[in-house]
Design an enzyme around this catalytic site. Structure first.
Site, mmCIF file in Angstrom:
data_model
loop_
_atom_site.group_PDB
_atom_site.id
_atom_site.type_symbol
_atom_site.label_atom_id
_atom_site.label_comp_id
_atom_site.label_asym_id
_atom_site.label_seq_id
_atom_site.Cartn_x
_atom_site.Cartn_y
_atom_site.Cartn_z
ATOM 1 N N ASP A 259 13.455 -0.255 0.865
ATOM 2 C CA ASP A 259 14.872 -0.561 0.666
ATOM 3 C C ASP A 259 15.257 -0.676 -0.807
ATOM 4 O O ASP A 259 15.433 -1.776 -1.350
ATOM 5 C CB ASP A 259 15.231 -1.836 1.436
ATOM 6 N N GLU B 271 4.707 -3.857 8.192
ATOM 7 C CA GLU B 271 3.845 -4.640 7.258
ATOM 8 C C GLU B 271 2.972 -5.635 8.023
ATOM 9 O O GLU B 271 1.871 -5.888 7.549
ATOM 10 C CB GLU B 271 4.735 -5.368 6.238
ATOM 11 N N ASP C 110 8.698 1.900 10.836
ATOM 12 C CA ASP C 110 9.279 0.941 9.895
ATOM 13 C C ASP C 110 8.812 -0.462 10.277
ATOM 14 O O ASP C 110 8.243 -0.671 11.351
ATOM 15 C CB ASP C 110 10.810 1.061 9.973
#
Ligand code: GLC
Length: 788
Positions: free
Chosen positions: A483, A409, A406
């Site tokens: 999300d 990015e 997670d």
């Protein structure tokens, strides 16, 4: 201020895009080297080379001869492709077996056609160019019949015609809506469907890129803020062929372990060992199947990756082993940010060995994430990836087989949401700024994790879930869509988003079932779980502080529905697994928009409130509250209602009834699907592998059964079970032939053929033998035992 009406204040200057376009200009010279055409033009250099006879690569650099090293997205080396060149004063024709390029010299323009003479891309008004600010850009002619699919993880409808899209991996917690762009993944690839033929375009640029698919005076455009204009055209001519070509270039999805296809339960967070044990106890007691439980950030010691908090999780090894004995795997989250802490081994090693991303001046870049001030491994170097991969021994030694990546990015809690774009990546000794390589970070972390775990699992398949990625991410991980929220709109949004991910090479994807942020509710969870039963990746996940959304959270009635659909997932597992195998081999996704199977039917072009599983099953979820009816479009042919066995005529819209217990599912008549028995997890042996044939009164159908051990890589060397079943029938006579291949013997207890169709069968032949006397009639179907 920008989120008030001030954003549209009349005194504000409008951004004017594209006014400083500098065309590459007139042709000056041509050289040929290494089976590559190298053009020099007035305002730039263009190289053209074939990767295969159906994939051409065009690279333009406004300043120097293009660099031909590809990004890590590309794994396929160039074939030696034979092509013919014919040059005149006006231009050149370059022809491979599949593609023809017509290049005009004054000004320099490239037209690409397929071998049926259909123009794929053409440049009439504008072509390749650049801007004074260093952007690279190109324009292509748009046909009024063009439809655009792919682009990875995007909000909005299926067909991206008319949209403007940006690629820049971003952590977006704000609600995802039609103008929320970009999100976590960047896949700068799309397919064009035009008058029943298709071709693909992949703009391999790892910096920020933009696609303008609006019709701008007959053109569409793509541009990159940094780097070269480096793109590929895939010949098609079908959408499935384009997917095959694109995934041959960027890599295929390995076959996941079967447990990764089961039902997964997550929460931010299951905070203690007791909580996890109680959770598992509930699943087992309530007989709700589950294959994996996720540990979110609370399992760690102060959010330090590769640690456990010993107060919350005093004995992780025992917990993991106990769950494993019950057929359940544990998947922990691993983020890239390494806490700045001189007493923490990972941090110390990273600093000592120079593994972290740094500024050109030599100082480490720090950003704020869950552990506070953190450093970020520079995954662009292989030795850093190896180090990181090796660190996963911490997890594999505990019996962990899957990892959740997670915040890759990478996400940073600051204004820009990410790493300073001035940071340098070593990039195997070819240093580049984060601005140029940003979209690669998640992919490279995925590679490090996947390869590390694969090595440690010693022949067992591993599973990776990743939030960020770039083209080629399918080689390492499955993707969840980040999300989302517990909104009905977000349930709907997930359909086109996952279908377009599938059309971008990412077959293994799905949203957080029930919605991550906000409070879910019983109806929403029931409807979302029904949908999740058929998404390639099936995980219920919710955020800290929101209503609990485990299957039993909303009373017994909802629990019963949720349980039934989770069980249905296991019933459909053999069919899904076969489709995963197909995706692994061909790149054609498991979850498909109807347009992929019916590209000649214009009613499917933007149809995205229903989808297909494979080539013969339509799933049409209910996606609004208090709703028991919806319209379903069934394309040509006859379709069978999975629940009632009613036959519906295709080429029409149908109003179908679906109470809260029902997910509308339709099977194409004259085709088959594979089913298994309900299980507590995929660990359980298959009791009854069934082929369900939805027979018409006359005709022929085939079904390819696929099975392997579901655990190892032996499928790569032929340890598989394949059985090509053929069904030929004429009113009351059915002939079944089998054709078994491969050396794997499935451990199924039974293997049966279930024939649906009201007509009585008077005679059944199995491989020439009359077996009518052993055919049994049950609930209107005919049951026939088959030999494994
Ligand atoms: C991010 C992830 C979410 C996770 C949370 C805490 O928001 O997208 O899935 O639960 O971080 O780790």
């Amino acid at each position: 201020m920008e989120d008030t009406s001030f954003a549209i204040h009349p005194g504000k200057k409008n951004e004017i895009e594209g006014t400083n376009y500098q065309d590459v200009g007139n042709f000056i010279s041509l050289a040929t080297e290494n089976e590559r055409l190298m053009f020099k033009c007035e305002h730039g250099f263009v190289n053209v080379e074939f990767n295969t006879s159906s994939i051409v690569r065009i690279v333009m650099n406004p300043k120097t001869r293009p660099k031909m090293k590809t990004s890590p997205a590309v794994v396929k080396e160039r074939d030696s492709v034979s092509y013919r060149v014919n040059e005149t004063n006006e231009g050149l024709t370059v022809q491979s077996d599949e593609l023809t390029l017509q290049i005009e010299k004054h000004p320099f323009r490239i037209k690409v056609s397929n071998n049926n003479g259909k123009t794929l891309v053409n440049e009439t008004i504008k072509g390749l160019g650049s801007s004074a600010t260093g952007e690279v850009v190109c324009f292509k002619d748009m046909d009024k019949n063009d439809h655009f699919y792919g682009f990875g993880e995007k909000t909005g409808f299926l067909d991206k015609k008319g949209d403007k899209l940006t690629m820049w991996n971003s952590d977006v917690y704000a609600p995802h809506n039609p103008e929320t762009d970009p999100l976590y993944q960047s896949i700068p690839f799309f397919m064009t469907l035009r008058d029943e033929f298709a071709f693909g375009t992949f703009f391999d640029n790892t910096g920020k890129t933009f696609f303008d698919m609006r019709d701008q005076e007959g053109t569409y455009e793509f541009r990159g803020e940094s780097g070269q204009l480096d793109y590929y055209i895939f010949a098609g001519p079908t959408m499935k062929e384009v997917l095959k070509q694109y995934t041959s270039l960027t890599g295929k999805m390995p076959l996941p372990p079967k447990w990764a296809l089961g039902y997964h339960q997550s929460r931010y967070s299951y905070e203690t060992e007791e909580e996890v044990r109680e959770l598992v106890h509930n699943f087992l007691e309530k007989e709700i199947p589950v294959d994996a439980i996720y540990l979110d950030i609370h399992y760690m010691d102060g959010y330090r990756v590769f640690t456990f908090d010993n107060d919350r999780y005093p004995n992780p090894k025992k917990l993991i082993q106990d769950l494993r004995d019950q057929g359940i795997r544990v998947v922990p989250i691993v983020d890239p940010g390494v806490k700045e802490d001189p007493e923490y081994d990972i941090y110390k090693e990273g600093v000592k060995n120079d593994f972290f991303c740094k500024y050109i001046e030599g100082n480490i870049y720090f950003g704020d994430v869950w552990p506070g001030n953190s450093a970020f491994p520079d995954f662009t170097n292989e030795y850093v990836r190896n180090w990181w991969g090796e660190k996963h021994r911490f997890y594999s030694d505990l019996g962990i087989e899957g990892i959740w990546n997670d915040m890759n990015e990478p996400a940073v809690f600051n204004e820009t949401k990410t790493m300073d774009t001035k940071v340098m990546h070593d990039n195997e000794g070819d240093p580049k700024t984060h601005r140029e390589l940003h979209n690669l970070y998640g992919l490279m972390m995925g590679e490090a994790t996947y390869e590390g775990m694969k090595k440690q699992l010693d022949g067992k398949r591993t599973f990776l879930l990743t939030r960020a990625g770039y083209a080629g991410v399918q080689r390492y991980g499955s993707v969840w869509t980040g999300d989302n929220r517990s909104f009905w709109e977000h349930l709907h949004l997930a359909l086109p988003m996952c279908m377009n991910l599938g059309l971008s090479g990412v077959a293994f994807c799905g949203p957080d079932v029930g919605g991550f942020a906000h409070d879910s509710n019983g109806q929403l969870l029931a409807r979302w779980t029904q949908f999740g039963t058929f998404t390639p990746y099936f995980r219920n996940h919710s955020a800290i502080g929101t209503a609990r959304q485990e299957p039993w959270s909303f009373g017994e009635d909802i629990e019963e529905i949720v349980k039934n659909y989770i069980q249905l997932r296991y019933v459909w597992m053999p069919q899904l697994y076969r489709l995963f195998k197909e995706a692994h081999e061909t790149g054609v996704p498991v979850m498909r928009p109807l347009v992929l199977e019916y590209p000649e039917d214009k009613k499917t072009f933007n149809l995205c409130d229903q989808f297909m599983i494979g080539e013969n099953v339509i799933v049409a979820p209910i996606m609004t509250p208090d709703t028991e009816h919806r319209v379903v479009y069934l394309p040509e042919g006859n379709w069978i209602d999975y629940w009632t066995e009613e036959r519906l005529t295709g080429g029409e819209h149908h109003l179908v009834h679906a109470d809260i217990e029902t997910l509308p599912i339709f099977i194409k008549e004259n085709s088959a699907v594979a089913h298994g028995a309900i299980k507590t997890s995929t660990d359980q042996q298959e009791e009854n592998y069934q082929i369900h044939l939805y027979k018409a009164s006359k005709g022929k159908a085939t079904y390819n059964v696929y099975e392997d051990d579901g655990k190892t890589f032996e499928y790569e060397t032929g340890n598989v079970y394949e059985n090509e079943l053929t069904f030929t029938y004429n009113d009351n006579f059915l002939e079944v032939t089998t054709n078994r291949k491969g050396r794997y013997t499935p451990d199924w207890k039974a293997f049966t053929l279930v024939i649906h169709g009201k007509d009585q069968l008077e005679k059944v032949l199995l491989d020439g033998e009359d077996i009518t006397s052993i055919a049994e009639e049950k609930a209107g179907n005919i049951i026939i035992p088959l030999k494994i």
